[in-house]
Design a protein around this motif. Structure first.
Motif, PDB file in Angstrom:
ATOM      1  N   ASP A   1     -13.562  -7.831  -8.157  1.00  0.00           N
ATOM      2  CA  ASP A   1     -13.480  -6.414  -7.836  1.00  0.00           C
ATOM      3  C   ASP A   1     -12.736  -6.223  -6.520  1.00  0.00           C
ATOM      4  OD1 ASP A   1     -13.743  -3.738  -7.690  1.00  0.00           O
ATOM      5  OD2 ASP A   1     -15.885  -3.740  -7.199  1.00  0.00           O
ATOM      6  N   TRP A   2     -11.785  -5.365  -6.613  1.00  0.00           N
ATOM      7  CA  TRP A   2     -10.969  -5.062  -5.444  1.00  0.00           C
ATOM      8  C   TRP A   2     -11.790  -4.365  -4.364  1.00  0.00           C
ATOM      9  CZ3 TRP A   2      -5.979  -5.203  -3.676  1.00  0.00           C
ATOM     10  CH2 TRP A   2      -5.596  -4.208  -2.778  1.00  0.00           C
ATOM     11  N   MET A   3     -12.728  -3.510  -4.833  1.00  0.00           N
ATOM     12  CA  MET A   3     -13.438  -2.631  -3.922  1.00  0.00           C
ATOM     13  C   MET A   3     -14.778  -3.188  -3.460  1.00  0.00           C
ATOM     14  SD  MET A   3     -11.732   0.036  -3.188  1.00  0.00           S
ATOM     15  CE  MET A   3     -12.803   1.436  -2.821  1.00  0.00           C
TER      16      MET A   3
ATOM     17  N   GLY B   1     -14.134  -4.291   1.855  1.00  0.00           N
ATOM     18  CA  GLY B   1     -12.761  -4.615   1.446  1.00  0.00           C
ATOM     19  C   GLY B   1     -12.514  -6.112   1.386  1.00  0.00           C
TER      20      GLY B   1
ATOM     21  N   THR C   1      -9.680  -2.953 -10.255  1.00  0.00           N
ATOM     22  CA  THR C   1      -9.652  -1.887  -9.264  1.00  0.00           C
ATOM     23  C   THR C   1      -9.771  -0.525  -9.893  1.00  0.00           C
ATOM     24  OG1 THR C   1      -8.460  -0.928  -7.422  1.00  0.00           O
ATOM     25  CG2 THR C   1      -7.155  -1.666  -9.301  1.00  0.00           C
TER      26      THR C   1
ATOM     27  N   LYS D   1      -8.416   2.200  -8.389  1.00  0.00           N
ATOM     28  CA  LYS D   1      -7.197   2.947  -8.104  1.00  0.00           C
ATOM     29  C   LYS D   1      -6.041   2.443  -8.957  1.00  0.00           C
ATOM     30  CE  LYS D   1      -8.449   3.819  -3.345  1.00  0.00           C
ATOM     31  NZ  LYS D   1      -8.079   3.648  -1.943  1.00  0.00           N
TER      32      LYS D   1
ATOM     33  N   ASN E   1      -1.566  -1.017  -3.951  1.00  0.00           N
ATOM     34  CA  ASN E   1      -2.575  -2.029  -4.197  1.00  0.00           C
ATOM     35  C   ASN E   1      -2.043  -3.157  -5.058  1.00  0.00           C
ATOM     36  OD1 ASN E   1      -4.275  -0.589  -2.710  1.00  0.00           O
ATOM     37  ND2 ASN E   1      -5.483   0.222  -4.419  1.00  0.00           N
TER      38      ASN E   1
END
Lengths: 237, 237
Positions: free
Chosen positions: A55-57, A61, A85, A87, A92
């Motif tokens: 997971d990017w989030m 961060g 992600t 977004k 990104n």
DNA sequence: CTAAAATGTCATGAAAATGTAATATTTCAT
DNA sequence: ATGAAATATTACATTTTCATGACATTTTAG
């Protein structure tokens, strides 16, 4: 199926982890999970999954951080990563791919899409790098069929010896300490006696010996380097 | 071992510091200690330990603070950190650890586990920077394969002779006293008879001689400098 | 559930490496 | 040339490192 592949899911939301876990299970993968970057890192180093869904989030961060770090370190650099992600921003993607991430999936995604991506990435990385048989003289190790043959005849050995030989054949002409071999073949932080490596080296040699004909003995390819470790080499000791 | 590695133990409980200190000592590491985050930071900057064992539960929760700070500052970012945590992951707290820490160990832990993890982390961070082969005429020493070859044929020698030759080849054209050679090849704080160096020089020369063909004798590269020591040189004695 | 295979640990013996002391050889000043 | 000092070589006891078979336990396949 002995060859079941394991995927690590790294996400802080339990619902997402569960959802993905079920999807993977249905698709025939086994999975493990981590909530934080740290937990993930430890799991990866210890267990060496075949792929990481990241997971990017993650809080702080730290998702990208982790990805960057995994790709930087040799021990983990070859483990494929798919970023998740929310977004869709171009930035990104660029940033993520820059780190060396293998693919990118934006939430929300369908399980079907995710599995398709996973398959593709696994095919690409296992496919290109590891799927081609490796051959040394008449000794061939074929990752696709998970089989070792010598002069076209199967060589009988246990799974650990297979992994050991695979590691050696993909890293020829280099010494490795017993510790390093443990990291690569068993996974880091598996506590073994030092001598255990010796025993498996012995078993591998024995398997190669009994498969070798009256000519050269292929066990000679696995050389003991006193005081340093072992080496796989085609050159005389 | 030529260079003993130093580990900084940061914990406010003396009992734990002592326990860990003993474990590390047994495992061949030297250690230093700090009770507070501030003291630790000073020590780290001044002495640059090879690894930091950091208690998460330092008074004022400053353990995480320190970790974050160390990883943020360039000067200290590459020093590996292992966190010591009291209990298994309580989500929000552990998330604080997502700061680039290299591993964590939960109390209570066995000395064995701790040492194993330390070894693994050190191997990961320091390892794998292998030097390029060094070649002098037809004599080649390759650190990656831990092998010495002369005209492509392996030269047989013991570990000490290997280290000796490695030292010489990386420091050519300079005289070194026996004392200096001892420090470099055996490590400081190892006491040997002076003559022991001579014996190993002899063994190395012998190995080179028997590997040299009918042409030049490579043992000649290792020159005796009467009254001063030895020198590795490609120029005539 | 059972039998076979695989795994990790230990004990033992063999081999290699090591450091030291004794002896031999070389070097250099005289 | 000669003897003292420095270095080389040899032999050997000790220590370290490895290979291997046996065994208990765990895992896997059927």
């Amino acid at each position: 199926m002995t060859n079941e592949q394991t995927i690590l899911i790294v996400d802080d939301e339990a619902a997402i982890r569960d959802m993905i876990g079920i999807a993977l299970d249905t698709a025939g993968y086994s999975s493990m999970t981590a909530e934080t970057a740290l937990e993930a890192h430890v799991n990866i180093v210890d267990r060496r999954p075949d792929l990481v869904l990241l997971d990017w989030m993650l809080p702080g961060g730290s998702g990208i951080e982790l990805a960057r770090r995994l790709k930087r370190e040799e021990l983990t650099a070859d483990i494929p990563i798919i970023m998740l992600t929310a977004k869709t921003s171009e930035d990104n993607k660029v940033q993520g791919l820059d780190v060396g991430v293998d693919d990118y999936v934006t939430k929300p995604f369908s399980p079907r899409e995710l599995v398709a991506r996973i398959k593709a990435v696994l095919r690409r990385s296992t496919g290109n790098l590891r799927d081609k048989p490796i051959r040394v003289f008449d000794l061939e190790l074929d990752p696709a069929s998970h089989r070792v043959t010598l002069n076209e005849r199967a060589v009988d050995m246990g799974p650990t010896e297979y992994r050991l030989l695979n590691f050696f054949m993909t890293h020829p002409e280099k010494v490795f300490s017993r510790d390093h071999i443990q990291d690569q073949v068993w996974g880091a932080n598996v506590y073994l006696e030092e001598r255990t490596v010796d025993v498996h080296i012995g078993r591998l040699r024995k398997a190669l010996t009994s498969a070798s004909g009256p000519g050269i003995n292929y066990a000679g390819l696995i050389q003991t380097v006193r005081g340093a470790g072992y080496r796989f080499s085609t050159r005389a000791d």
